[in-house]
Design an enzyme around this catalytic site. Sequence first.
Site, PDB file in Angstrom:
ATOM      1  CE1 TYR A 276       1.198  -0.165   4.331  1.00  0.00           C
ATOM      2  CE2 TYR A 276      -0.087   1.997   4.434  1.00  0.00           C
ATOM      3  CZ  TYR A 276       0.945   0.893   5.006  1.00  0.00           C
ATOM      4  OH  TYR A 276       1.380   1.239   6.136  1.00  0.00           O
TER       5      TYR A 276
ATOM      6  CE  LYS B 290       3.234   3.404   3.254  1.00  0.00           C
ATOM      7  NZ  LYS B 290       3.233   3.410   4.528  1.00  0.00           N
TER       8      LYS B 290
ATOM      9  CD  GLU C 223      10.122   1.736  10.219  1.00  0.00           C
ATOM     10  OE1 GLU C 223       9.949   2.481   9.676  1.00  0.00           O
ATOM     11  OE2 GLU C 223       9.584   0.573   9.977  1.00  0.00           O
TER      12      GLU C 223
ATOM     13  CG  LEU D  57       8.317   2.478   4.662  1.00  0.00           C
ATOM     14  CD1 LEU D  57       7.843   1.241   4.173  1.00  0.00           C
ATOM     15  CD2 LEU D  57       6.920   3.302   5.089  1.00  0.00           C
TER      16      LEU D  57
HETATM   17  N1  PDD Z   1       2.866   5.207   7.595  1.00  0.00           N
HETATM   18  N2  PDD Z   1       7.467   3.851   9.113  1.00  0.00           N
HETATM   19  C1  PDD Z   1       6.412   3.096   8.879  1.00  0.00           C
HETATM   20  C2  PDD Z   1       6.480   1.899   9.588  1.00  0.00           C
HETATM   21  C3  PDD Z   1       5.210   3.602   8.353  1.00  0.00           C
HETATM   22  O1  PDD Z   1       4.154   2.995   8.383  1.00  0.00           O
HETATM   23  C4  PDD Z   1       5.326   4.777   7.775  1.00  0.00           C
HETATM   24  C5  PDD Z   1       4.137   5.721   7.032  1.00  0.00           C
HETATM   25  C6  PDD Z   1       6.440   5.713   7.680  1.00  0.00           C
HETATM   26  C7  PDD Z   1       6.716   7.134   7.129  1.00  0.00           C
HETATM   27  O2  PDD Z   1       6.650   6.954   5.678  1.00  0.00           O
HETATM   28  P1  PDD Z   1       6.220   8.214   4.848  1.00  0.00           P
HETATM   29  O3  PDD Z   1       6.880   9.362   5.361  1.00  0.00           O
HETATM   30  O4  PDD Z   1       6.179   7.850   3.445  1.00  0.00           O
HETATM   31  O5  PDD Z   1       4.853   8.512   5.128  1.00  0.00           O
HETATM   32  C8  PDD Z   1       7.523   4.989   8.390  1.00  0.00           C
HETATM   33  C9  PDD Z   1       1.768   5.632   6.992  1.00  0.00           C
HETATM   34  C10 PDD Z   1       1.487   7.115   7.081  1.00  0.00           C
HETATM   35  C11 PDD Z   1       0.436   4.554   7.096  1.00  0.00           C
HETATM   36  O6  PDD Z   1       0.919   3.838   7.503  1.00  0.00           O
HETATM   37  O7  PDD Z   1      -0.594   5.140   6.975  1.00  0.00           O
END
Ligand code: PDD
Length: 289
Positions: free
Chosen positions: A36, A153, A186, A210
């Site tokens: 996703y 992801k 993270e 991620l």
């Molecule tokens: N989450 N690490 C994880 C495990 C995440 O699920 C996310 C983002 C990030 C940050 O990635 P980005 O800057 O590309 O949004 C880091 C999204 C927002 C979600 O699961 O809805």
Amino acid sequence: MGSGADTVFLNGQFMPMHEAKISPMDRGFLFGDGVYEMVPCHNKRLVALELHMARLQNSLDGIGLKLNMCLKDWQNIAQNLMQQHTSDNVGIYFHVSRGADIKRFHAFPADIPPTIFAFAFEIPPAPVANRQLAKPIKVISSEDLRWKRCHIKSTSLLGNVLHFQHGQEAGVNETILYNSQYELTEASSCNVFIVKDNSVYTPPLDKQLLPGITRHILLDLLQKDLNIHMQERVITMQEVHAADEIWLTSSSKEVAAVVELDGKPVGKGEVGPVWQIAQNLFNANKYNY
Ligand code: PDD
């Protein structure tokens, strides 16, 4: 055709959410076999769509799922959902699963069409880069008990969900994670940065985290800023506990300042001055990616 906030996209068509139906045999449902993206959008402008879609392609490659969609196709879906939504601040959620088979069998089935789903949902307005107006957050830390492919992801988010829930039950906003070496990875839904003596650090990309798009943009901006020293390197949890500032980054939060870790104040226990510079840089440049 749906209208307004309840419109979703499913397998080539826009429709009201209550009309969107997916088979219980969908491998996304049975195995969490899918990937996703979440693309933020403020004032009807998408942030870093191309970077998000490049990461989606990496995730698809990472699980061996072939898809006939180009950037323009995703852009059309995103624009349509964004324009129809009543809020100015939305996240566009894109979800691709390996599709529905007639039997439950672990191996990839040949020739079934993937399930493609998208919808828009309201997210908070972009944070104002002002220390007094910032909404600070609190976190706890915990050993990272997820899988060894966190760079994908994946929709298999149970590990993340359990870590996030742990934080909720402890009365905080997020859970920061560390590996068996007591090194920062993270957070359950965000990347993590720390500040020490005006230098900014974040863990390097590997399969433990991620490759966040917000992280990528912020790193790029901070590295170009001559007044700030920025480095990607391994960070121990001792360093996290001794940090002057801790930030979480994600598409919905942008840069969030952490003021409490494991019940103790971070630095002076207030939103720090380097956060203000970082969020300011992000606000001013995020549409250029
Ligand atoms: N989450 N690490 C994880 C495990 C995440 O699920 C996310 C983002 C990030 C940050 O990635 P980005 O800057 O590309 O949004 C880091 C999204 C927002 C979600 O699961 O809805």
